[in-house]
Design a protein around this motif. Structure first.
Motif, PDB file in Angstrom:
ATOM      1  N   ASP A 194     -19.453  90.203 -64.429  1.00 12.96           N
ATOM      2  CA  ASP A 194     -18.794  89.993 -65.716  1.00 12.96           C
ATOM      3  C   ASP A 194     -19.695  90.557 -66.816  1.00 12.96           C
ATOM      4  O   ASP A 194     -20.890  90.251 -66.865  1.00 12.96           O
ATOM      5  CB  ASP A 194     -18.564  88.500 -65.944  1.00 12.96           C
ATOM      6  N   PRO A 195     -19.170  91.395 -67.706  1.00 14.41           N
ATOM      7  CA  PRO A 195     -20.031  92.065 -68.693  1.00 14.41           C
ATOM      8  C   PRO A 195     -20.838  91.105 -69.562  1.00 14.41           C
ATOM      9  O   PRO A 195     -22.037  91.330 -69.794  1.00 14.41           O
ATOM     10  CB  PRO A 195     -19.031  92.875 -69.535  1.00 14.41           C
ATOM     11  N   TYR A 196     -20.201  90.034 -70.024  1.00 18.04           N
ATOM     12  CA  TYR A 196     -20.926  89.101 -70.892  1.00 18.04           C
ATOM     13  C   TYR A 196     -22.032  88.388 -70.116  1.00 18.04           C
ATOM     14  O   TYR A 196     -23.174  88.299 -70.566  1.00 18.04           O
ATOM     15  CB  TYR A 196     -19.977  88.066 -71.496  1.00 18.04           C
ATOM     16  N   ILE A 197     -21.694  87.877 -68.927  1.00 16.56           N
ATOM     17  CA  ILE A 197     -22.681  87.156 -68.125  1.00 16.56           C
ATOM     18  C   ILE A 197     -23.820  88.089 -67.723  1.00 16.56           C
ATOM     19  O   ILE A 197     -24.999  87.717 -67.778  1.00 16.56           O
ATOM     20  CB  ILE A 197     -22.020  86.528 -66.883  1.00 16.56           C
ATOM     21  N   SER A 198     -23.488  89.303 -67.334  1.00 18.13           N
ATOM     22  CA  SER A 198     -24.507  90.256 -66.923  1.00 18.13           C
ATOM     23  C   SER A 198     -25.452  90.587 -68.074  1.00 18.13           C
ATOM     24  O   SER A 198     -26.672  90.650 -67.891  1.00 18.13           O
ATOM     25  CB  SER A 198     -23.829  91.532 -66.412  1.00 18.13           C
ATOM     26  N   ARG A 199     -24.910  90.764 -69.276  1.00 14.75           N
ATOM     27  CA  ARG A 199     -25.762  91.044 -70.445  1.00 14.75           C
ATOM     28  C   ARG A 199     -26.642  89.839 -70.765  1.00 14.75           C
ATOM     29  O   ARG A 199     -27.827  89.984 -71.079  1.00 14.75           O
ATOM     30  CB  ARG A 199     -24.902  91.401 -71.663  1.00 14.75           C
ATOM     31  N   PHE A 200     -26.060  88.647 -70.705  1.00 17.70           N
ATOM     32  CA  PHE A 200     -26.817  87.432 -71.000  1.00 17.70           C
ATOM     33  C   PHE A 200     -27.990  87.285 -70.036  1.00 17.70           C
ATOM     34  O   PHE A 200     -29.131  87.075 -70.456  1.00 17.70           O
ATOM     35  CB  PHE A 200     -25.894  86.214 -70.900  1.00 17.70           C
ATOM     36  N   LEU A 201     -27.713  87.381 -68.744  1.00 14.03           N
ATOM     37  CA  LEU A 201     -28.768  87.223 -67.758  1.00 14.03           C
ATOM     38  C   LEU A 201     -29.778  88.356 -67.811  1.00 14.03           C
ATOM     39  O   LEU A 201     -30.989  88.143 -67.612  1.00 14.03           O
ATOM     40  CB  LEU A 201     -28.159  87.137 -66.348  1.00 14.03           C
TER      41      LEU A 201
END
Length: 234
Positions: free
Chosen positions: A221-228
């Motif tokens: 998921d783009p948001y989760i991947s960026r966050f992590l």
């Protein structure tokens, strides 16, 4: 087997000067014998969700929805908030331990709180010491649900690894069948510890992920991947 559940939890804050919905329709199911990490950006609603579970919302906040929560202890990010300034830390820890028959020395050892500080007052402790005393208080309460807010924020990496190991031992050895919910921004250490079974992520007060740790940490998921990626360097 589930230890604690929430369904459609909404928390609204109204200070008289401003109001906002800080948790919006959250659902959560915490399994016995497990450790769950609660992640999200600053202001995403993590602490308010945890405090709703613990029954410690501030007077300006109101919760609605369904909560099924057993005995619970909440370890705040600032350990000083867990104690009164009018009695020594040792006196207050003994008040928690004695009715339950829990082992004060063992809890202090697990939390890396030095026993030679027991006769001191809150203000005579360093920030890291009082944070570890608050974790010892959580262990002594022996709740079915232990909620810990940023357990490794005030210690170095070596001590942090020991504290994470103790959190992993809590529902498996100390109080078998209990559940632990940990709010953390120390995601690299959390991942390295290997003790987290599942991960819940909040965004703007909504649960956007709730799955096994490996599934969330490996999400595309783009948001989760960026966050992590901001924490894990990817």
């Amino acid at each position: 087997m589930s230890v604690a559940r929430m369904k459609d939890l909404t928390v609204r804050v109204d200070t008289g000067r401003w109001s906002a919905t800080v948790v919006d329709g959250a659902r959560l199911d915490l399994a016995g014998g497990s450790v769950t990490a609660l992640l999200g950006d600053s202001g995403s609603g993590k602490s308010m969700l945890a405090r709703a579970l613990a029954g410690t919302l501030p007077a300006t906040a109101e919760a609605s929805g369904t909560l099924e929560v057993p005995s619970v202890a909440y370890v705040p990010q600032s350990g000083a908030d867990a104690f009164s300034s009018s009695h020594t830390v040792g006196e207050q820890l003994r008040e928690i331990a004695e009715p339950r028959g829990t082992d004060l020395a063992a809890a202090c050892d697990r939390a890396l709180y030095p026993a030679d500080r027991l006769d001191l007052y809150v203000e005579q402790h360093s920030g890291g010491e009082i944070d570890r005393a608050a974790l010892a208080a959580g262990f002594l309460a022996a709740p079915e649900l232990l909620i810990v807010d940023e357990p490794s924020s005030s210690v170095d990496d070596g001590l942090a690894e020991v504290l994470w190991s103790a959190l992993g031992a809590y529902p498996r050895e100390m109080v078998p069948g209990a559940a632990v919910l940990v709010i953390t921004s120390d995601i690299g250490l959390m991942s390295h510890s290997g003790i987290v079974d599942s991960v819940v992520m909040l965004r703007d007060g909504r649960v956007i992920a709730d799955d096994e740790a490996a599934a969330v940490l490996g999400s595309d998921d783009p948001y989760i991947s960026r966050f992590l990626g901001a924490y894990l360097g990817r």
